[in-house]
Motif scaffolding. Structure first.
Motif, PDB file in Angstrom:
ATOM      1  N   ASN A 273      31.217  -1.284  12.731  1.00 14.74           N
ATOM      2  CA  ASN A 273      32.240   0.097  13.143  1.00 14.74           C
ATOM      3  C   ASN A 273      31.331   0.761  14.051  1.00 14.74           C
ATOM      4  O   ASN A 273      32.137   1.693  14.594  1.00 14.74           O
ATOM      5  CB  ASN A 273      32.127   0.720  11.686  1.00 14.74           C
ATOM      6  N   ALA A 274      30.129   0.670  14.372  1.00 14.51           N
ATOM      7  CA  ALA A 274      29.507   1.445  15.411  1.00 14.51           C
ATOM      8  C   ALA A 274      30.008   1.051  16.992  1.00 14.51           C
ATOM      9  O   ALA A 274      30.156  -0.123  17.068  1.00 14.51           O
ATOM     10  CB  ALA A 274      28.036   1.039  15.324  1.00 14.51           C
ATOM     11  N   PRO A 275      30.101   2.115  17.739  1.00 12.01           N
ATOM     12  CA  PRO A 275      30.671   2.045  18.859  1.00 12.01           C
ATOM     13  C   PRO A 275      29.285   1.118  19.830  1.00 12.01           C
ATOM     14  O   PRO A 275      28.255   1.618  19.514  1.00 12.01           O
ATOM     15  CB  PRO A 275      30.741   3.242  19.672  1.00 12.01           C
ATOM     16  N   LYS A 276      29.806   0.720  20.906  1.00 10.02           N
ATOM     17  CA  LYS A 276      29.069  -0.029  21.939  1.00 10.02           C
ATOM     18  C   LYS A 276      27.702   1.037  22.337  1.00 10.02           C
ATOM     19  O   LYS A 276      26.617   0.748  22.598  1.00 10.02           O
ATOM     20  CB  LYS A 276      29.623  -0.511  22.996  1.00 10.02           C
ATOM     21  N   GLU A 277      28.416   2.204  22.518  1.00  8.58           N
ATOM     22  CA  GLU A 277      27.513   3.418  23.277  1.00  8.58           C
ATOM     23  C   GLU A 277      26.140   3.785  22.214  1.00  8.58           C
ATOM     24  O   GLU A 277      25.371   4.463  22.658  1.00  8.58           O
ATOM     25  CB  GLU A 277      28.618   4.516  23.608  1.00  8.58           C
ATOM     26  N   ALA A 278      26.337   3.579  20.836  1.00 10.96           N
ATOM     27  CA  ALA A 278      25.402   3.738  20.124  1.00 10.96           C
ATOM     28  C   ALA A 278      23.999   2.966  20.192  1.00 10.96           C
ATOM     29  O   ALA A 278      23.118   3.688  19.597  1.00 10.96           O
ATOM     30  CB  ALA A 278      25.908   3.655  18.566  1.00 10.96           C
ATOM     31  N   PHE A 279      24.203   1.986  20.796  1.00  9.33           N
ATOM     32  CA  PHE A 279      23.046   0.974  21.218  1.00  9.33           C
ATOM     33  C   PHE A 279      22.710   1.415  22.364  1.00  9.33           C
ATOM     34  O   PHE A 279      23.000   1.706  23.355  1.00  9.33           O
ATOM     35  CB  PHE A 279      23.529  -0.620  21.061  1.00  9.33           C
ATOM     36  N   ASN A 280      21.127   0.884  22.568  1.00  5.00           N
ATOM     37  CA  ASN A 280      20.498   0.879  23.839  1.00  5.00           C
ATOM     38  C   ASN A 280      20.439   2.051  24.697  1.00  5.00           C
ATOM     39  O   ASN A 280      20.657   1.920  25.835  1.00  5.00           O
ATOM     40  CB  ASN A 280      21.179  -0.309  24.717  1.00  5.00           C
ATOM     41  N   ASN A 281      20.550   3.304  23.832  1.00  5.11           N
ATOM     42  CA  ASN A 281      20.740   4.450  24.218  1.00  5.11           C
ATOM     43  C   ASN A 281      19.878   5.598  23.824  1.00  5.11           C
ATOM     44  O   ASN A 281      20.054   5.730  22.704  1.00  5.11           O
ATOM     45  CB  ASN A 281      22.245   5.140  24.367  1.00  5.11           C
ATOM     46  N   PRO A 282      18.641   5.908  24.199  1.00  4.47           N
ATOM     47  CA  PRO A 282      17.852   6.713  23.374  1.00  4.47           C
ATOM     48  C   PRO A 282      18.314   8.165  23.328  1.00  4.47           C
ATOM     49  O   PRO A 282      17.719   8.812  22.444  1.00  4.47           O
ATOM     50  CB  PRO A 282      16.562   6.825  24.486  1.00  4.47           C
ATOM     51  N   GLU A 283      19.446   8.550  24.180  1.00  3.26           N
ATOM     52  CA  GLU A 283      19.824   9.931  23.823  1.00  3.26           C
ATOM     53  C   GLU A 283      20.715   9.811  22.621  1.00  3.26           C
ATOM     54  O   GLU A 283      21.069  11.064  21.794  1.00  3.26           O
ATOM     55  CB  GLU A 283      20.710  10.242  24.971  1.00  3.26           C
ATOM     56  N   GLU A 284      21.149   8.731  21.950  1.00  2.98           N
ATOM     57  CA  GLU A 284      21.803   8.612  20.680  1.00  2.98           C
ATOM     58  C   GLU A 284      20.817   8.573  19.583  1.00  2.98           C
ATOM     59  O   GLU A 284      20.151   7.565  19.674  1.00  2.98           O
ATOM     60  CB  GLU A 284      22.990   7.185  20.683  1.00  2.98           C
ATOM     61  N   SER A 285      20.697   9.552  18.665  1.00  4.04           N
ATOM     62  CA  SER A 285      19.649   9.649  18.085  1.00  4.04           C
ATOM     63  C   SER A 285      19.480   8.465  16.600  1.00  4.04           C
ATOM     64  O   SER A 285      18.541   8.316  16.211  1.00  4.04           O
ATOM     65  CB  SER A 285      19.687  11.038  17.243  1.00  4.04           C
ATOM     66  N   PHE A 286      20.625   8.112  16.415  1.00  4.79           N
ATOM     67  CA  PHE A 286      20.603   7.165  15.047  1.00  4.79           C
ATOM     68  C   PHE A 286      19.841   5.907  15.176  1.00  4.79           C
ATOM     69  O   PHE A 286      18.896   5.549  14.647  1.00  4.79           O
ATOM     70  CB  PHE A 286      22.145   6.826  14.676  1.00  4.79           C
ATOM     71  N   PHE A 287      20.437   4.972  16.307  1.00  5.36           N
ATOM     72  CA  PHE A 287      19.332   4.008  16.427  1.00  5.36           C
ATOM     73  C   PHE A 287      18.475   4.113  17.408  1.00  5.36           C
ATOM     74  O   PHE A 287      17.696   3.337  17.720  1.00  5.36           O
ATOM     75  CB  PHE A 287      20.628   2.818  17.343  1.00  5.36           C
TER      76      PHE A 287
ATOM     77  N   GLY B 291      17.505   4.304  20.868  1.00  5.24           N
ATOM     78  CA  GLY B 291      17.647   3.245  22.025  1.00  5.24           C
ATOM     79  C   GLY B 291      17.383   1.901  21.513  1.00  5.24           C
ATOM     80  O   GLY B 291      17.416   0.997  22.294  1.00  5.24           O
ATOM     81  N   LYS B 292      17.454   1.776  20.218  1.00  2.56           N
ATOM     82  CA  LYS B 292      17.329   0.190  19.644  1.00  2.56           C
ATOM     83  C   LYS B 292      18.541  -0.551  20.035  1.00  2.56           C
ATOM     84  O   LYS B 292      19.641  -0.043  20.196  1.00  2.56           O
ATOM     85  CB  LYS B 292      17.050   0.113  18.269  1.00  2.56           C
ATOM     86  N   SER B 293      18.450  -1.889  20.263  1.00  2.36           N
ATOM     87  CA  SER B 293      19.719  -2.711  20.692  1.00  2.36           C
ATOM     88  C   SER B 293      20.164  -3.412  19.188  1.00  2.36           C
ATOM     89  O   SER B 293      19.543  -3.359  18.358  1.00  2.36           O
ATOM     90  CB  SER B 293      19.085  -3.981  21.509  1.00  2.36           C
ATOM     91  N   GLU B 294      21.610  -4.181  19.580  1.00  5.19           N
ATOM     92  CA  GLU B 294      21.993  -5.051  18.567  1.00  5.19           C
ATOM     93  C   GLU B 294      20.909  -5.864  17.787  1.00  5.19           C
ATOM     94  O   GLU B 294      20.927  -5.970  16.528  1.00  5.19           O
ATOM     95  CB  GLU B 294      23.215  -5.587  19.144  1.00  5.19           C
ATOM     96  N   ASP B 295      20.148  -6.649  18.846  1.00  4.33           N
ATOM     97  CA  ASP B 295      19.427  -7.459  18.276  1.00  4.33           C
ATOM     98  C   ASP B 295      18.179  -6.969  17.677  1.00  4.33           C
ATOM     99  O   ASP B 295      17.620  -7.607  16.822  1.00  4.33           O
ATOM    100  CB  ASP B 295      19.064  -8.730  19.408  1.00  4.33           C
ATOM    101  N   ASP B 296      17.860  -5.731  17.891  1.00  8.61           N
ATOM    102  CA  ASP B 296      16.762  -5.133  17.172  1.00  8.61           C
ATOM    103  C   ASP B 296      17.212  -4.819  15.702  1.00  8.61           C
ATOM    104  O   ASP B 296      16.557  -5.247  14.873  1.00  8.61           O
ATOM    105  CB  ASP B 296      16.440  -3.740  17.986  1.00  8.61           C
ATOM    106  N   LEU B 297      18.408  -4.393  15.667  1.00  9.58           N
ATOM    107  CA  LEU B 297      18.994  -4.234  14.405  1.00  9.58           C
ATOM    108  C   LEU B 297      19.118  -5.582  13.394  1.00  9.58           C
ATOM    109  O   LEU B 297      19.008  -5.468  12.344  1.00  9.58           O
ATOM    110  CB  LEU B 297      20.373  -3.700  14.429  1.00  9.58           C
ATOM    111  N   LEU B 298      19.301  -6.796  14.161  1.00 10.04           N
ATOM    112  CA  LEU B 298      19.483  -7.981  13.471  1.00 10.04           C
ATOM    113  C   LEU B 298      18.215  -8.765  13.352  1.00 10.04           C
ATOM    114  O   LEU B 298      17.992  -9.821  13.216  1.00 10.04           O
ATOM    115  CB  LEU B 298      20.421  -8.941  14.244  1.00 10.04           C
ATOM    116  N   LEU B 299      16.914  -8.157  13.745  1.00 13.62           N
ATOM    117  CA  LEU B 299      15.914  -8.813  13.821  1.00 13.62           C
ATOM    118  C   LEU B 299      15.428  -9.430  12.407  1.00 13.62           C
ATOM    119  O   LEU B 299      14.874 -10.662  12.555  1.00 13.62           O
ATOM    120  CB  LEU B 299      14.480  -7.909  13.925  1.00 13.62           C
TER     121      LEU B 299
END
Length: 197
Positions: free
Chosen positions: A126-140, A142-150
């Motif tokens: 449900n997360a938008p693409k823009e939520a990942f790989n972006n240090p300005e988005e506080s939740f993740f 700057g983490k990537s999709e694969d960081d989440l799937l580690l």
């Protein structure tokens, strides 16, 4: 002929019946069949035989994981499947323990895998693409999709499997773009799976 095991890790909820994940599985099965690959499937929310699932892993050249993102990970039924099957396969079938030896008990942790194939993860989120790989988005942060799937990547590395590029379908509940997701998926499978095996 290459063999592909497709694992559908969806877990039914009234608000999330699993139709999208099942559609990805069906599209993949058709695409792989058209490419003359042999396919077996498992749905983790259904009953399964642990010994038969271990044999599927031994049979497969590629393991494909289709899963929704549930609370920043996989579903509980998918986790139970991993606990059941991987634990049973850990001592001699899928791996030789954790890879360490009595002579070097502090080295080579996680290197005991016996499988020689590849794996790919495909996620509906449900997360938008823009939520990942972006240090300005506080939740993740700057983490990537694969960081989440580690943890999932490490599970399959444990058994000796090598990763193929991950696929993500984003924003599937609030802002779905299903037809575009299907088109991207077909292209991804062609370029990142079929052309690399």
């Amino acid at each position: 002929m290459k063999n592909v095991l497709i694992i559908n890790g969806h877990q039914y909820y009234p608000f999330s019946e699993g139709k999208l994940n099942q559609s990805f599985v069906e599209k993949l099965s058709t695409q792989l069949g058209d490419a003359n690959l042999s396919v077996k499937t498992t749905e983790t929310q259904n009953e399964y035989n642990v010994d038969e699932e271990i044999e599927k892993f031994l049979w497969a050249d590629i393991v494909f994981l289709q899963t929704p993102l549930n609370w920043m990970g996989i579903t509980w039924s998918f986790k139970k499947y991993i606990d059941d099957v991987f634990t049973a396969g850990m001592m001699g079938k899928l791996s030789q323990g954790d890879g360490r030896t009595a002579e070097a008990p502090k080295k080579n942790y996680g290197s005991g895998g016996l499988l020689k194939g590849k794996y790919m993860i495909s996620v509906t989120a449900n997360a938008p693409k823009e939520a990942f790989n972006n240090p300005e988005e506080s939740f993740f942060a700057g983490k990537s999709e694969d960081d989440l799937l580690l943890p999932m990547h490490l599970n399959f590395k444990w058994f000796g499997l090598e990763p193929l590029k991950t696929f993500f379908a984003y924003d599937v509940m609030k802002n779905p773009d299903t037809e575009n997701d299907f088109a991207r998926f077909e292209k991804h499978i062609n370029e990142e799976l079929l052309q690399k095996i």
